[in-house]
Design a protein around this motif. Structure first.
Motif, PDB file in Angstrom:
ATOM      1  N   CYS A  32      46.922  43.459  39.307  1.00 39.69           N
ATOM      2  CA  CYS A  32      47.797  43.155  39.856  1.00 39.69           C
ATOM      3  C   CYS A  32      47.126  42.476  41.141  1.00 39.69           C
ATOM      4  CB  CYS A  32      47.671  44.744  40.779  1.00 39.69           C
ATOM      5  SG  CYS A  32      49.424  44.975  41.653  1.00 39.69           S
ATOM      6  N   CYS A  35      47.234  44.690  45.124  1.00 39.53           N
ATOM      7  CA  CYS A  35      46.197  45.471  45.358  1.00 39.53           C
ATOM      8  C   CYS A  35      45.063  45.328  44.345  1.00 39.53           C
ATOM      9  CB  CYS A  35      46.735  46.889  44.962  1.00 39.53           C
ATOM     10  SG  CYS A  35      47.260  47.248  43.370  1.00 39.53           S
ATOM     11  N   CYS A  58      52.603  48.962  38.462  1.00 40.60           N
ATOM     12  CA  CYS A  58      50.705  49.356  38.854  1.00 40.60           C
ATOM     13  C   CYS A  58      51.042  50.352  38.898  1.00 40.60           C
ATOM     14  CB  CYS A  58      51.308  47.978  40.377  1.00 40.60           C
ATOM     15  SG  CYS A  58      48.946  48.391  40.549  1.00 40.60           S
ATOM     16  N   GLY A  60      47.901  51.586  40.931  1.00 40.15           N
ATOM     17  CA  GLY A  60      47.949  51.549  41.757  1.00 40.15           C
ATOM     18  C   GLY A  60      48.186  51.570  42.719  1.00 40.15           C
ATOM     19  N   CYS A  61      49.031  50.777  43.695  1.00 35.32           N
ATOM     20  CA  CYS A  61      50.381  50.411  43.819  1.00 35.32           C
ATOM     21  C   CYS A  61      51.814  50.756  43.831  1.00 35.32           C
ATOM     22  CB  CYS A  61      50.253  49.173  45.144  1.00 35.32           C
ATOM     23  SG  CYS A  61      50.814  48.208  44.044  1.00 35.32           S
TER      24      CYS A  61
HETATM   25 ZN   LIG Z   1      48.937  47.096  42.842  1.00 33.81          ZN
END
Ligand SMILES: [Zn+2]
Length: 74
Positions: A32, A35, A58, A60-61
């Motif tokens: 990504c 992040c 993503c 993660g984010c």
């Molecule tokens: Zn991300």
């Protein structure tokens, strides 16, 4: 004979499937741009266009990424 043709088609299809699988397995993981989280190789597309073009959301984010991990701007 017809049977030979059928066997050829089946083998050709199997080879194509193995090549596709190898491309997925040996592809570098997409990171990504937002992040830095590595995206899973086998993702569940969130939309038809993601399935078609390889974009992802993503893990993660939650940002929308294209196939290379760049942030999508809309
Ligand atoms: Zn991300």
């Amino acid at each position: 004979m017809g049977g030979d043709f059928l066997n050829g088609a089946v083998i050709g299809g199997a080879v194509a499937a193995v090549v596709l699988l190898a491309m997925v397995l040996f592809r570098k993981p997409v990171k990504c741009a937002g992040c830095g989280a590595e995206q899973p190789k086998f993702r569940k597309p969130a939309s038809g266009s993601q399935a078609m073009w390889g974009g992802t959301t993503c893990a993660g984010c939650g940002a929308e990424l294209d196939a290379k991990g760049n942030l999508k701007t809309r």
